[in-house]
Structures are given as C-alpha cells and as structure tokens.
Scaffold this motif. Structure first.
Motif, PDB file in Angstrom:
ATOM      1  N   LEU A   1      37.953  -4.931   2.360  1.00 32.67           N
ATOM      2  CA  LEU A   1      36.732  -5.294   3.061  1.00 32.67           C
ATOM      3  C   LEU A   1      36.861  -5.092   4.561  1.00 32.67           C
ATOM      4  O   LEU A   1      37.920  -5.335   5.145  1.00 32.67           O
ATOM      5  N   ASP A   2      35.776  -4.662   5.169  1.00 32.90           N
ATOM      6  CA  ASP A   2      35.681  -4.566   6.621  1.00 32.90           C
ATOM      7  C   ASP A   2      35.619  -5.991   7.166  1.00 32.90           C
ATOM      8  O   ASP A   2      34.844  -6.805   6.661  1.00 32.90           O
TER       9      ASP A   2
ATOM     10  N   PRO B   1      31.780  -6.887   8.810  1.00 37.94           N
ATOM     11  CA  PRO B   1      30.856  -6.190   7.904  1.00 37.94           C
ATOM     12  C   PRO B   1      29.459  -6.052   8.480  1.00 37.94           C
ATOM     13  O   PRO B   1      28.961  -6.928   9.179  1.00 37.94           O
ATOM     14  N   ARG B   2      28.843  -4.944   8.133  1.00 41.27           N
ATOM     15  CA  ARG B   2      27.449  -4.714   8.515  1.00 41.27           C
ATOM     16  C   ARG B   2      26.499  -5.338   7.500  1.00 41.27           C
ATOM     17  O   ARG B   2      25.309  -5.504   7.777  1.00 41.27           O
TER      18      ARG B   2
ATOM     19  N   HIS C   1      30.726  -5.116   2.485  1.00 44.08           N
ATOM     20  CA  HIS C   1      31.037  -3.867   3.199  1.00 44.08           C
ATOM     21  C   HIS C   1      32.506  -3.522   2.997  1.00 44.08           C
ATOM     22  O   HIS C   1      33.388  -4.182   3.509  1.00 44.08           O
TER      23      HIS C   1
ATOM     24  N   HIS D   1      32.862   4.122   4.351  1.00 47.21           N
ATOM     25  CA  HIS D   1      32.211   2.817   4.314  1.00 47.21           C
ATOM     26  C   HIS D   1      31.286   2.785   3.099  1.00 47.21           C
ATOM     27  O   HIS D   1      30.473   3.699   2.910  1.00 47.21           O
TER      28      HIS D   1
ATOM     29  N   ILE E   1      28.535   0.182   1.602  1.00 42.46           N
ATOM     30  CA  ILE E   1      27.842  -1.024   2.039  1.00 42.46           C
ATOM     31  C   ILE E   1      26.685  -1.344   1.099  1.00 42.46           C
ATOM     32  O   ILE E   1      25.665  -0.644   1.091  1.00 42.46           O
TER      33      ILE E   1
ATOM     34  N   GLU F   1      33.627 -11.692  10.151  1.00 41.33           N
ATOM     35  CA  GLU F   1      33.319 -12.598   9.038  1.00 41.33           C
ATOM     36  C   GLU F   1      34.453 -13.596   8.860  1.00 41.33           C
ATOM     37  O   GLU F   1      35.613 -13.313   9.156  1.00 41.33           O
TER      38      GLU F   1
ATOM     39  N   LEU G   1      35.398 -13.494   3.157  1.00 39.14           N
ATOM     40  CA  LEU G   1      35.944 -12.195   2.759  1.00 39.14           C
ATOM     41  C   LEU G   1      36.844 -12.321   1.529  1.00 39.14           C
ATOM     42  O   LEU G   1      36.779 -11.475   0.625  1.00 39.14           O
TER      43      LEU G   1
END
Length: 142
Positions: A33-34, A37-38, A42, A105, A107, A123, A128
């Motif tokens: 996971l980023d 996140p956007r 994500h 990515h 998403i 986040e 997460l």
C-alpha cells in the motif's frame, strides 16, 4: 537516462530494509500500500528486478507486473466495493515519476469521489494494516 539507483526506497523495501504494508509477493513482484494514498486501497505493484521505469524494464517483468496489477485491481474492486479503478504509471521527472523504480499505482475508485492530491496526507498505520490484510485475503481468490 540516468542509471538505476539500487538505494531507492522501493529497492530497500524489496530487500526488507524498510517496512511496508504488503498485500502480495511472489518471486518476481511485490505489492504494497501507498502510505499517502489518493484513495482507500491505493496499491503499488513493483517488479523485484532492478528497473528504473517502463523505458528499461525487462519485457517479461513488465508483463508479470501487468498481470499482478490486474489481480490487485480485481481485489480492490471487491474489498472496497469500488465502481472503477485508476491505474497510473509515470516515467522520468518530466513524466511525473518521483521514485525511480518502476511502479504501477492501482487505485480503487468510487463514483463521484475525487482522488486526494498526490503525497498530500499520510494514512494511519493501523488503517493501512487493516486494508493490506483484506486485500491480501482477496488476492487469494481473484
């Protein structure tokens, strides 16, 4: 094009030198996971082989990353009851790339809900961790 830097943040994650919220891993790819996140869920799909971006990646590794990204997209649709998926991949500074290890990515998106700006909000780790667990479970059945 500059050479691949083996000390980029994603290379360090692959080697286990930095932590991540892992969703999936096999001998050729890693998904996590980023941390900014956007949108919820994500994820980043990366090859384990050294590749700066689309311009220098081994075609077989790129194909594997694409196959894994498709599975992640399906898992994200299921877990987040998404209406769609945005897939992004950037190359070099002018193309918007920030980390110079190939990454895709994935998403999950809800209709009418805009994505957050890039790198705008970190986040909470517990959020997460929960999302990673759910996506990892979903990856087993997609």
């Amino acid at each position: 094009m500059p050479d691949y830097d083996p000390n980029n943040i994603f290379a360090k994650i692959i080697r286990g030198e930095l932590p991540c919220h892992k969703i999936y891993e096999d001998d050729r790819a890693l998904v996590f996971l980023d941390i900014m996140p956007r949108a919820p869920g994500h994820a980043l799909v990366i090859p384990k082989s050294p590749a700066r971006n689309l311009l220098d990646v081994n075609p077989d590794d790129l194909a594997h990353v694409a196959k894994v990204a498709q599975r992640v997209a399906r898992a994200g649709m299921k877990v987040f009851q998404a209406d769609g998926v945005t897939v992004q991949q950037f190359n070099e500074n002018a193309g918007g790339q920030v980390v110079f290890h190939l990454h895709v990515h994935v998403i999950p998106r809800k209709e009418g809900v805009p994505m957050k700006p890039p790198a705008s909000e970190k986040e909470k780790p517990e959020v997460l961790a929960d999302q990673a667990k759910k996506l990892a479970e979903a990856m087993q059945s997609v």
